[in-house]
Motif scaffolding. Structure first.
Motif, PDB file in Angstrom:
ATOM      1  N   ARG A  68       0.851  -1.194   0.000  1.00 44.87           N
ATOM      2  CA  ARG A  68       0.000   0.000   0.000  1.00 44.87           C
ATOM      3  C   ARG A  68       0.885   1.243   0.000  1.00 44.87           C
ATOM      4  NH1 ARG A  68      -5.313   1.322   1.088  1.00 44.87           N
ATOM      5  NH2 ARG A  68      -5.666   3.350   2.070  1.00 44.87           N
ATOM      6  N   HIS A 106      -3.058  12.962  -6.084  1.00 43.64           N
ATOM      7  CA  HIS A 106      -2.446  11.695  -6.501  1.00 43.64           C
ATOM      8  C   HIS A 106      -1.153  11.964  -7.258  1.00 43.64           C
ATOM      9  CE1 HIS A 106      -1.791   8.024  -8.843  1.00 43.64           C
ATOM     10  NE2 HIS A 106      -2.473   7.401  -7.896  1.00 43.64           N
ATOM     11  N   THR A 129      -3.154   3.266  -3.226  1.00 42.28           N
ATOM     12  CA  THR A 129      -3.247   2.212  -4.228  1.00 42.28           C
ATOM     13  C   THR A 129      -2.124   1.202  -4.047  1.00 42.28           C
ATOM     14  OG1 THR A 129      -1.986   3.570  -5.780  1.00 42.28           O
ATOM     15  CG2 THR A 129      -4.381   3.718  -5.891  1.00 42.28           C
ATOM     16  N   SER A 130      -2.177   0.117  -4.806  1.00 41.74           N
ATOM     17  CA  SER A 130      -1.203  -0.974  -4.627  1.00 41.74           C
ATOM     18  C   SER A 130      -0.746  -1.524  -5.974  1.00 41.74           C
ATOM     19  CB  SER A 130      -1.816  -2.101  -3.789  1.00 41.74           C
ATOM     20  OG  SER A 130      -2.228  -1.636  -2.527  1.00 41.74           O
ATOM     21  N   GLU A 131      -0.132  -0.664  -6.807  1.00 43.18           N
ATOM     22  CA  GLU A 131       0.402  -1.158  -8.081  1.00 43.18           C
ATOM     23  C   GLU A 131       1.610  -2.060  -7.877  1.00 43.18           C
ATOM     24  OE1 GLU A 131      -1.340   2.968  -9.005  1.00 43.18           O
ATOM     25  OE2 GLU A 131      -0.115   2.077  -7.432  1.00 43.18           O
ATOM     26  N   THR A 185      -0.497   6.906  -1.977  1.00 49.35           N
ATOM     27  CA  THR A 185      -1.716   7.227  -2.708  1.00 49.35           C
ATOM     28  C   THR A 185      -2.891   6.345  -2.302  1.00 49.35           C
ATOM     29  OG1 THR A 185      -1.012   5.710  -4.455  1.00 49.35           O
ATOM     30  CG2 THR A 185      -0.445   8.040  -4.716  1.00 49.35           C
ATOM     31  N   GLU A 213     -10.755  10.581  -0.383  1.00 52.47           N
ATOM     32  CA  GLU A 213     -10.304  10.158  -1.705  1.00 52.47           C
ATOM     33  C   GLU A 213      -9.435  11.256  -2.295  1.00 52.47           C
ATOM     34  OE1 GLU A 213     -13.252   8.855  -4.388  1.00 52.47           O
ATOM     35  OE2 GLU A 213     -14.157   7.416  -3.005  1.00 52.47           O
TER      36      GLU A 213
END
Length: 402
Positions: free
Chosen positions: A193, A365, A198-200, A196, A359
């Protein structure tokens, strides 16, 4: 060099634009989308003809496709690691059997790949890899951990840099292996994590994972040269497509500066103009060096340019937003409340605009993700060392000196 495109290139661009307009749609399932691209031959444009299921295109036509893709509503690619990193590496170093086995599956969008390079103790210093691959019968047993592995949670295969010679150090004794990810109990993927939310990126743990001997690329002990060759492919045509996305982001920042009134500040105006000028310079540099084989410094220069540029854009995006940058999203298409210097408390309208949100908006982001731009893919310090030693011929940096 002429930085323009020929009539044939523009015809190819028009074909690509028309196909994307008909087929591309944001939010599509990414694996299904890869197969859609594959059916029409759009994967592997830069590969040679070889019956792999790809169409071929000149270098400038590849640029045209990449730029039109970036402008379209197409979803982010899941297959770019296989197409742009693994495939050129197999074409350069792989056996005929390896090419026949893997390239058609990549071209069809049927198999997705991830890159097993970085480790907790071997990120920018890739030669510090400790993952081991021990020969066992007709294959290798792989044990170790990789980190920052993009798209590992979606991938079917991983190309892994591992140490096949016990006791070897640095660049010696490394090998380049193709490893299937579907090995329950032997391959584990854990999402990372990020700032941001997210988990790219992922951690990947190998616990005796099996790689077949015929899936060793370049020969045992040749992993370092194969791995470095692959990194040279990493910053090719895709750099120009990346700049289309950068231009879109810069346009949004300019719009936000106008909407918020920040553009009236001469310092902000100067920063906006500088970002625009530097982006144009990056494009010209990318075109100048495109397809230039053996230019050891070109990838490092490109990475230094775009990493710092994108990070500064994130900072500028926060500046034009002012205090609102620290709270919830703002719809810049709507009139914004103007600050009231005589009041220490926000008006009801301002309070609503500054209400917190969990968010991130696009600018937030951009700012948070771009903090890593000068680190991942080779930190700025590493890129400068490469340029100094391999291009300028300066004395090598002493090892072991703190």
């Amino acid at each position: 060099m002429d930085y323009g495109f020929t009539d044939a290139d523009e015809g190819f661009r028009a074909e690509a634009r028309a196909w994307l307009a008909e087929h591309a749609e944001a939010g599509q399932d990414r694996r299904v989308w890869e197969r859609t691209l594959g059916k029409s031959g759009w994967i592997g444009l830069g590969w040679p003809e070889g019956g792999y299921g790809n169409r071929t295109a000149t270098l400038t036509q590849q640029v045209a496709w990449a730029e039109e893709y970036a402008r379209s509503a197409a979803p982010p690619r899941s297959g770019h690691i296989g197409e742009n990193l693994l495939a050129p590496t197999l074409i350069a170093h792989g056996t005929d059997a390896q090419k026949s086995r893997f390239l058609p599956a990549v071209a069809a969008g049927d198999e997705l790949w991830c890159q097993g390079y970085s480790e907790p103790g071997a990120g920018s210093d890739l030669a510090g890899v400790r993952t081991e691959a021990v020969r066992e019968g007709d294959g290798y047993r792989i044990t170790g951990q990789k980190i920052w592995t993009s798209l590992a949670h979606e991938a079917d295969w991983c190309f892994v840099l591992a140490r096949t010679e016990a006791g070897s150090r640095r660049h010696h004794g490394l090998s380049f292996l193709l490893v299937p990810m579907d090995q329950p109990g032997r391959v584990e993927v854990r999402p990372i994590r990020q700032l941001t939310g997210t988990s790219e990126f992922n951690e990947v743990f190998f616990d005796g994972a099996l790689a077949r001997a015929e899936h060793l690329v370049g020969g045992e002990g040749a992993g370092w040269s194969v791995a470095m060759s692959l990194l040279g492919f990493e910053r090719g045509v895709s750099t120009l497509a990346q700049q289309i996305g950068f231009a879109r982001e810069l346009g949004r920042v300019v719009e936000a500066a106008v909407a918020s009134g920040a553009v009236l500040d001469p310092v902000v105006r100067e920063r906006l103009v500088r970002q625009w000028a530097e982006l144009r310079t990056m494009r010209w540099n990318a075109l100048r060096t495109l397809g230039r084989a053996g230019d050891a410094g070109a990838p490092s220069v490109a990475k230094l340019l775009w990493g710092g540029w994108h990070q500064r854009l994130g900072e500028l995006a926060m500046s034009v937003r002012g205090a609102a940058a620290t709270v919830g999203p703002v719809d810049w298409s709507q009139p914004q409340p103007q600050p009231q210097p005589q009041s220490l408390s926000p008006s009801p309208t301002q309070a609503q605009a500054l209400s917190p949100s969990y968010e991130l908006d696009l600018f937030q982001h951009l700012f948070l993700f771009s903090r890593a731009d000068t680190i991942y893919g080779g930190s700025d310090q590493v890129q400068r060392t490469i340029i100094a030693e391999r291009v300028l011929g300066l004395p090598r940096e002493p090892k072991g000196v703190v």
